[in-house]
Design an enzyme around this catalytic site. Structure first.
Site, mmCIF file in Angstrom:
data_model
loop_
_atom_site.group_PDB
_atom_site.id
_atom_site.type_symbol
_atom_site.label_atom_id
_atom_site.label_comp_id
_atom_site.label_asym_id
_atom_site.label_seq_id
_atom_site.Cartn_x
_atom_site.Cartn_y
_atom_site.Cartn_z
ATOM 1 C CG HIS A 115 37.881 39.148 40.901
ATOM 2 N ND1 HIS A 115 38.589 38.814 39.974
ATOM 3 C CD2 HIS A 115 38.345 38.599 42.091
ATOM 4 C CE1 HIS A 115 39.438 37.957 40.490
ATOM 5 N NE2 HIS A 115 39.315 37.923 41.576
HETATM 6 C C1 UD1 Z 1 38.499 35.328 46.449
HETATM 7 C C2 UD1 Z 1 39.928 34.864 46.429
HETATM 8 C C3 UD1 Z 1 40.475 35.828 45.167
HETATM 9 C C4 UD1 Z 1 40.264 35.013 44.069
HETATM 10 C C5 UD1 Z 1 38.572 34.908 44.005
HETATM 11 C C6 UD1 Z 1 38.106 34.303 42.594
HETATM 12 C C7 UD1 Z 1 40.705 35.442 48.743
HETATM 13 C C8 UD1 Z 1 41.413 36.387 49.638
HETATM 14 N N1 UD1 Z 1 40.274 35.941 47.541
HETATM 15 O O1 UD1 Z 1 37.917 36.609 46.162
HETATM 16 O O2 UD1 Z 1 41.987 35.398 45.313
HETATM 17 O O3 UD1 Z 1 40.731 35.694 42.860
HETATM 18 O O4 UD1 Z 1 38.105 34.621 45.038
HETATM 19 O O5 UD1 Z 1 36.547 34.588 42.638
HETATM 20 O O6 UD1 Z 1 40.730 34.337 48.984
HETATM 21 N N2 UD1 Z 1 30.199 36.006 46.989
HETATM 22 C C9 UD1 Z 1 29.235 35.709 46.490
HETATM 23 N N3 UD1 Z 1 29.034 34.439 46.299
HETATM 24 C C10 UD1 Z 1 29.794 33.511 46.280
HETATM 25 C C11 UD1 Z 1 31.177 33.971 46.897
HETATM 26 C C12 UD1 Z 1 31.223 35.301 47.284
HETATM 27 O O7 UD1 Z 1 27.901 36.654 46.578
HETATM 28 O O8 UD1 Z 1 29.973 32.605 46.110
HETATM 29 C C13 UD1 Z 1 30.235 37.730 47.325
HETATM 30 C C14 UD1 Z 1 30.296 38.088 48.670
HETATM 31 O O9 UD1 Z 1 29.573 39.145 48.875
HETATM 32 C C15 UD1 Z 1 31.509 38.032 49.474
HETATM 33 C C16 UD1 Z 1 32.311 38.657 48.167
HETATM 34 O O10 UD1 Z 1 31.702 38.200 47.077
HETATM 35 O O11 UD1 Z 1 31.803 38.926 50.539
HETATM 36 C C17 UD1 Z 1 33.845 38.466 48.250
HETATM 37 O O12 UD1 Z 1 33.856 36.934 48.220
HETATM 38 P P1 UD1 Z 1 35.489 36.252 48.787
HETATM 39 O O13 UD1 Z 1 35.402 34.748 49.068
HETATM 40 O O14 UD1 Z 1 35.540 37.005 50.365
HETATM 41 O O15 UD1 Z 1 36.426 37.035 48.178
HETATM 42 P P2 UD1 Z 1 36.695 37.083 46.413
HETATM 43 O O16 UD1 Z 1 36.574 38.450 46.118
HETATM 44 O O17 UD1 Z 1 35.497 36.033 45.633
#
Ligand code: UD1
Length: 357
Positions: free
Chosen positions: A204
């Site tokens: 991821h």
């Molecule tokens: C975040 C953490 C990462 C961790 C990961 C675990 C940061 C910088 N990154 O990354 O260190 O390893 O979580 O999962 O904080 N999204 C959904 N549903 C959700 C959450 C996210 O659909 O409940 C999607 C959205 O499109 C979003 C993307 O995932 O834009 C990324 O989510 P984000 O919280 O920005 O970072 P992660 O890649 O999840």
């Protein structure tokens, strides 16, 4: 009684909060603030349920966004909570955006910050988590490290040794408590596996999935590996989105499933012949479980998983990925040991220090 306010936001925070909350139970007044960085039931609610964490007292509901937008939204929503709730200590976990945003708010308001999982460094500033770790550790008043390399990193950066406490790995506290509750047969069944050995995959990180050429080369390699061993791939929403954007079609070469709950994923990890990942926490969990882990990253902030544990780093070299998976499936697989203080008692040590400070 001290008032401890815990801040969590993303999936890897929840298994770290759970044991610390339990250890402080009855010893402090506790408040949980969820930033809402992760909001899907499969990325958040299921963990609160399975880990036995009470529902958050406050949910800031910030959701997704660019790094600047997400960090800023958390800070704006969190600041009035701190002003109103007046905690004695704010505990932040790991290295996600919620961790750094909360630490920034508290430092400006003069509220004591305790960082659980302090001192880890990949020395790769292209990782957003590395920036979050460095900023949080600079601001924290109490730094709880999972392994001795964390202490060495902090001391090299000029952090006063008086602030640093080597307590061990709180994530392993959770793993040890819940491992007996895992049901491997049920977990296998739920992802459509029969009795055969299998590889478990999670990917991821932006460094792996955001660049289409890198993502496609990793997926093509997994297809190749999938001819020898069944692959189960619980897919993070970010990766699912990138796959759709790239128009990449998987025709049954591996089992793509939705993100799993803590217990289901742990059951599959303990049962897997090999785990292929770019996660941080999974490098640690596989080391504890003695399961070979092949990490698709050029570096790690958790070097003890390589020097002591079962982890190997292959970067984005797909020939090495295939070779290390083959090795893990053979009798020549890398054996490892459990690092010191990964003994299920890290959060008790934290609670003792918090009670005394
Ligand atoms: C975040 C953490 C990462 C961790 C990961 C675990 C940061 C910088 N990154 O990354 O260190 O390893 O979580 O999962 O904080 N999204 C959904 N549903 C959700 C959450 C996210 O659909 O409940 C999607 C959205 O499109 C979003 C993307 O995932 O834009 C990324 O989510 P984000 O919280 O920005 O970072 P992660 O890649 O999840």
């Amino acid at each position: 009684m001290k008032h401890i306010l815990h801040v969590v936001g993303a999936r890897p925070n929840f298994m770290k909060l759970a044991p610390v909350y339990r250890a402080l139970n009855g010893r402090a007044r506790q408040t949980i603030v969820h930033t809402g960085q992760h909001y899907d039931a499969a990325m958040s609610t299921v963990f609160f349920e399975q880990l036995g964490i009470p529902a958050p007292d406050v949910n800031l509901q910030v959701g997704s966004g660019t790094h600047a937008a997400q960090t800023a939204h958390i800070m704006l929503a969190f600041e009035p909570q701190i002003v109103a709730l007046k905690p004695d200590i704010v505990m932040v976990y790991g290295d996600v955006n919620s961790t750094m945003a909360a630490a920034l708010v508290c430092s400006k308001l003069g509220v004591k910050i305790a960082h659980v999982e302090a001192g880890l460094r990949s020395r790769d500033r292209s990782m957003p988590e590395e920036i979050n770790r460095m900023v949080t550790d600079t601001l924290a008043d109490l730094l709880f490290t999972p392994s001795a390399d964390g202490d060495a990193n902090l001391i090299a950066e000029g952090v006063s040794p008086a602030k640093i406490h080597l307590v061990g790995n709180v994530m392993i506290d959770t793993l040890m408590r819940l491992l007996p509750l895992t049901d491997t047969e049920k977990a296998r069944h739920s992802v459509g596996l029969n009795g055969h050995r299998f590889a478990l995959v999670t990917l991821h990180r932006p460094g792996t999935v955001d660049d289409t050429a890198t993502l496609v080369s990793v997926l093509d390699t997994l297809r190749q590996i999938g001819r020898n061993v069944p692959i189960v791939f619980p897919m993070h929403p970010r990766t699912r989105q990138r796959l759709t954007d790239a128009g990449y079609k998987v025709n049954g070469e591996f089992r793509l499933v939705e993100p799993l709950g803590y217990l289901e994923f742990l059951a599959l990890q303990r049962d897997a012949a090999v785990v292929i990942t770019d996660s941080g926490g999974i490098q640690e969990e596989t080391t504890y479980l003695g399961v070979p882990c092949v990490t698709v990253r050029p570096n790690t902030e958790r070097p003890v998983t390589v020097t002591i544990g079962t982890n190997v780093l292959v970067g984005h070299d797909m020939t090495r990925l295939c070779r290390e998976v083959q090795r893990a499936l053979s009798s020549d697989r890398k054996n490892g040991a459990i690092p010191p203080l990964w003994d299920g008692k890290a959060s008790d040590r934290i609670a003792d220090i918090i009670a005394e400070c």
